[in-house]
Motif scaffolding. Structure first.
Motif, mmCIF file in Angstrom:
data_model
loop_
_atom_site.group_PDB
_atom_site.id
_atom_site.type_symbol
_atom_site.label_atom_id
_atom_site.label_comp_id
_atom_site.label_asym_id
_atom_site.label_seq_id
_atom_site.Cartn_x
_atom_site.Cartn_y
_atom_site.Cartn_z
ATOM 1 N N ARG A 65 0.830 -1.218 0.000
ATOM 2 C CA ARG A 65 0.000 0.000 0.000
ATOM 3 C C ARG A 65 0.856 1.256 0.000
ATOM 4 N N ARG A 66 1.925 1.252 0.756
ATOM 5 C CA ARG A 66 2.826 2.416 0.770
ATOM 6 C C ARG A 66 3.520 2.568 -0.589
ATOM 7 N N SER A 67 3.818 1.450 -1.245
ATOM 8 C CA SER A 67 4.424 1.495 -2.584
ATOM 9 C C SER A 67 3.466 2.144 -3.569
ATOM 10 N N LEU A 68 2.204 1.743 -3.507
ATOM 11 C CA LEU A 68 1.200 2.362 -4.386
ATOM 12 C C LEU A 68 1.105 3.857 -4.123
ATOM 13 N N ASP A 69 1.115 4.242 -2.850
ATOM 14 C CA ASP A 69 1.085 5.666 -2.503
ATOM 15 C C ASP A 69 2.273 6.395 -3.104
ATOM 16 N N SER A 70 3.448 5.780 -3.021
ATOM 17 C CA SER A 70 4.669 6.395 -3.546
ATOM 18 C C SER A 70 4.599 6.562 -5.060
ATOM 19 N N VAL A 71 4.121 5.526 -5.750
ATOM 20 C CA VAL A 71 4.011 5.598 -7.211
ATOM 21 C C VAL A 71 3.015 6.679 -7.613
ATOM 22 N N ARG A 72 1.893 6.739 -6.924
ATOM 23 C CA ARG A 72 0.886 7.776 -7.226
ATOM 24 C C ARG A 72 1.446 9.163 -6.956
#
Length: 165
Positions: A65-72
């Protein structure tokens, strides 16, 4: 009776695995920040986590979830361009010059790259991966197989780096 281990022990036991997953998913440049955000989020949620929970899968889910946040966030952030430094950081790359695997993993489609990271770096079962990504264990298994097949093709097309001719 609550038999939870101290949170610091979770960091000690699973920190390296979570960092490897972060590096594979978001790349070495963002991995440290995502790792820190993962453990900050985990620290906040840890008191409510059942003592018998699968801690590694739980941490990889948070890292996902944090990875998705970072990519976004990266998609919304302006990136300054200038002269690029010579050479690359060895962080997240095996061996002194790397063997090209990480460059090829980065070229995989997002879902395949994540499944490969969660399966082969975090050693999660496909059922846990399906829970993290959504879908079924069979779909996660198929993504892993497709990702490995694509990775083999990419590696076969890329000459080895730094070897003797």
């Amino acid at each position: 009776m609550d038999t939870k281990q101290p949170f610091e022990k979770l960091v000690e036991l699973h920190g390296a695995t979570v960092l490897r997953v972060c590096r594979a998913v978001v790349g070495p440049g963002e991995a440290d920040d995502v790792w820190q955000e993962t453990f900050l989020s985990a620290l906040r949620a840890y008191p409510e986590l059942p003592a018998d929970a699968n801690h590694e899968a739980w941490l990889v889910t948070i890292a996902h979830r944090r990875s998705l946040d970072s990519v976004r966030a990266a998609g919304r952030r302006a990136m300054p361009v200038g002269e690029m430094p010579d050479g690359r950081s060895p962080l997240g790359n095996p061996g002194p010059d790397g063997d090209g695997v990480w460059d090829q993993v980065a070229r995989l489609p997002d879902k395949q790259r994540r499944v490969i990271a969660y399966r082969y770096l975090a050693d999660l079962p496909f059922a846990d991966i399906a829970g993290i990504l959504g879908g079924t264990p069979a779909a996660a298994r198929r993504s892993a197989a497709d990702g490995l097949k694509k990775l083999r093709t990419l590696m076969a097309e890329t000459p080895p780096q730094g070897g003797t001719p």
